[in-house]
Design a protein around this motif. Structure first.
Motif, PDB file in Angstrom:
ATOM      1  N   PRO B 198     -59.973  33.277 -20.984  1.00  0.00           N
ATOM      2  CA  PRO B 198     -60.261  31.848 -21.130  1.00  0.00           C
ATOM      3  C   PRO B 198     -59.016  30.988 -20.940  1.00  0.00           C
ATOM      4  O   PRO B 198     -57.888  31.442 -21.148  1.00  0.00           O
ATOM      5  N   VAL B 199     -59.260  29.771 -20.536  1.00  0.00           N
ATOM      6  CA  VAL B 199     -58.217  28.739 -20.478  1.00  0.00           C
ATOM      7  C   VAL B 199     -58.746  27.557 -21.265  1.00  0.00           C
ATOM      8  O   VAL B 199     -59.818  27.039 -20.953  1.00  0.00           O
ATOM      9  N   PHE B 200     -58.029  27.159 -22.286  1.00  0.00           N
ATOM     10  CA  PHE B 200     -58.454  26.044 -23.119  1.00  0.00           C
ATOM     11  C   PHE B 200     -57.487  24.904 -22.865  1.00  0.00           C
ATOM     12  O   PHE B 200     -56.303  25.011 -23.134  1.00  0.00           O
ATOM     13  N   PHE B 201     -57.982  23.808 -22.325  1.00  0.00           N
ATOM     14  CA  PHE B 201     -57.075  22.764 -21.864  1.00  0.00           C
ATOM     15  C   PHE B 201     -57.686  21.396 -22.095  1.00  0.00           C
ATOM     16  O   PHE B 201     -58.843  21.259 -22.514  1.00  0.00           O
ATOM     17  N   TYR B 202     -56.882  20.379 -21.818  1.00  0.00           N
ATOM     18  CA  TYR B 202     -57.408  19.012 -21.808  1.00  0.00           C
ATOM     19  C   TYR B 202     -56.563  18.187 -20.850  1.00  0.00           C
ATOM     20  O   TYR B 202     -55.427  18.559 -20.534  1.00  0.00           O
ATOM     21  N   ILE B 203     -57.158  17.084 -20.397  1.00  0.00           N
ATOM     22  CA  ILE B 203     -56.429  16.140 -19.545  1.00  0.00           C
ATOM     23  C   ILE B 203     -55.990  14.992 -20.442  1.00  0.00           C
ATOM     24  O   ILE B 203     -56.794  14.438 -21.193  1.00  0.00           O
ATOM     25  N   ASP B 204     -54.733  14.650 -20.366  1.00  0.00           N
ATOM     26  CA  ASP B 204     -54.187  13.585 -21.194  1.00  0.00           C
ATOM     27  C   ASP B 204     -54.909  12.264 -20.903  1.00  0.00           C
ATOM     28  O   ASP B 204     -55.104  11.916 -19.747  1.00  0.00           O
ATOM     29  N   PRO B 205     -55.321  11.519 -21.943  1.00  0.00           N
ATOM     30  CA  PRO B 205     -56.005  10.243 -21.682  1.00  0.00           C
ATOM     31  C   PRO B 205     -55.133   9.223 -20.953  1.00  0.00           C
ATOM     32  O   PRO B 205     -55.663   8.284 -20.362  1.00  0.00           O
ATOM     33  N   GLU B 206     -53.817   9.423 -20.925  1.00  0.00           N
ATOM     34  CA  GLU B 206     -52.950   8.518 -20.176  1.00  0.00           C
ATOM     35  C   GLU B 206     -53.192   8.623 -18.677  1.00  0.00           C
ATOM     36  O   GLU B 206     -52.662   7.826 -17.898  1.00  0.00           O
ATOM     37  N   TYR B 207     -53.955   9.620 -18.277  1.00  0.00           N
ATOM     38  CA  TYR B 207     -54.260   9.828 -16.851  1.00  0.00           C
ATOM     39  C   TYR B 207     -54.868   8.581 -16.227  1.00  0.00           C
ATOM     40  O   TYR B 207     -54.546   8.218 -15.102  1.00  0.00           O
ATOM     41  N   VAL B 208     -55.747   7.891 -16.992  1.00  0.00           N
ATOM     42  CA  VAL B 208     -56.452   6.749 -16.398  1.00  0.00           C
ATOM     43  C   VAL B 208     -55.523   5.560 -16.227  1.00  0.00           C
ATOM     44  O   VAL B 208     -55.827   4.634 -15.485  1.00  0.00           O
ATOM     45  N   LYS B 209     -54.353   5.600 -16.884  1.00  0.00           N
ATOM     46  CA  LYS B 209     -53.450   4.460 -16.776  1.00  0.00           C
ATOM     47  C   LYS B 209     -52.446   4.642 -15.637  1.00  0.00           C
ATOM     48  O   LYS B 209     -51.638   3.774 -15.391  1.00  0.00           O
ATOM     49  N   ASP B 210     -52.471   5.771 -14.985  1.00  0.00           N
ATOM     50  CA  ASP B 210     -51.489   6.017 -13.928  1.00  0.00           C
ATOM     51  C   ASP B 210     -51.997   5.425 -12.621  1.00  0.00           C
ATOM     52  O   ASP B 210     -53.054   5.837 -12.128  1.00  0.00           O
TER      53      ASP B 210
END
Lengths: 84, 245
Positions: B198-210
């Motif tokens: 398994p890979v447990f990950f997340y995308i940083d919410p700052e992504y939408v501000k870039d």
């Protein structure tokens, strides 16, 4: 390799926060794994709809000593954002 | 007459001295002194000479000390840079322990859905069968997600593999945070064994501000497994751990 030739920005892999998962050699969590994967396939790869199955898989890992026990909030499973 | 000639040509003086009587020699030596004084030169006194020597020696000491200081600074720069980079997260090194609190408090961004595609590769001499369980996953920034890869060892011998990963596009890689995965640690698969990774990950919410990622909705995560052999050099961070049998 082309990134080294043309001096492009190099991708630097970073450490996972909690380290590496030990391998599930005895397939102790195979059931939860199959439930999660079939949920993903049913819901057109929408991960938001299968959070309960993901949580079940991770709790199976924790029960079988394949993962350090951590609070659900630290893994992003908060009660207020749980899918109904 | 000859003495005047000696004034002009000091080099010839020693030749003429041998031929001249004593009195003319005395005249010559005083004339020589006078010549020197007419040119503005004077016999240096011992005090100024010593002061000059002292200044020269101090300058030499200062320059030597400066040189040693520069050399020492270049040796000390290595640990100092490491400390500085870890404190201010330059060059990809991240500061310790700041990510675990972020997961607790991050807020899911509802209006943007990202598609994460999964790719699996093996090194050329690697004999595992390695594939992702899902080709893609739709996640929202700020929400954790679980993905699976499956690896099977079809050979009759245990094989130790070690994996590394890559995220494309490069700018999105900065926002891809893994909570736990199976990379950088040697994993052993016994003969004919199949495991789910398994890979447990997340995308940083700052992504939408870039602004650079405004129109980028697809991220590809690519894992590559290599066989762990002596002398295998991969682009590993320093925390890669060897296999503990």
């Amino acid at each position: 390799m082309t990134s080294q030739i043309y001096s492009q920005k190099k991708f630097i892999p970073t450490a996972p926060d909690k380290g590496s998962f030990p391998l599930d050699h005895d397939s102790l969590c195979k059931n939860q794994f199959l439930l999660y994967v079939s949920c993903i396939r049913r819901n057109e790869s929408d991960s938001a709809k299968c959070r309960q199955q993901a949580q079940d898989y991770l709790s199976c890992r924790m029960d079988n000593n394949l993962m350090d026990r951590t609070e659900w909030s630290r893994l992003g499973f908060r009660k207020d954002t749980a899918n109904l | 007459m000859l003495s005047r000639f000696a004034n002009v040509c000091g080099q010839c003086a020693h030749l003429i001295r041998r031929t001249l009587p004593q009195r003319q020699l005395l005249q010559q030596s005083t004339a020589r002194v006078r010549t020197k004084s007419t040119f503005g030169g004077h016999r240096p006194d011992p005090g100024a000479e010593a002061a000059r020597k002292l200044r020269l020696r101090s300058t030499l000491y200062y320059v030597t000390a400066g040189g040693i200081f520069i050399v020492g600074l270049s040796y000390a720069a290595v640990p100092l840079y490491t400390i500085f980079c870890q404190a201010y997260s330059y060059g990809g090194t991240t500061s310790e322990g700041h990510d675990s609190e972020k997961v607790e408090h991050m807020v899911k961004v509802n209006d943007r859905i990202l598609k994460i595609r999964f790719n699996a590769d093996i090194g050329s001499s690697m004999r595992w069968n390695f594939k992702p369980q899902q080709y893609e996953l739709k996640v929202a920034p700020g929400e954790t997600a679980l993905a699976f890869y499956t690896a099977k060892n079809p050979t009759d011998k245990p094989v130790i593999g070690i994996s590394t990963y890559n995220v494309i596009p490069f700018e999105a890689g900065a926002y891809f945070n893994k909570i736990q995965c199976f990379c950088f640690e040697e994993q052993q698969l016994n003969p004919h064994e199949e495991v789910d990774m398994p890979v447990f990950f997340y995308i940083d919410p700052e992504y939408v501000k870039d602004p650079a990622l405004e129109f980028c909705d697809t991220i590809t995560l690519s894992y590559t497994f290599f066989e762990a052999k002596e002398g295998l050099k991969l682009n590993f961070p320093s925390y890669a751990k060897p296999h503990v049998a």
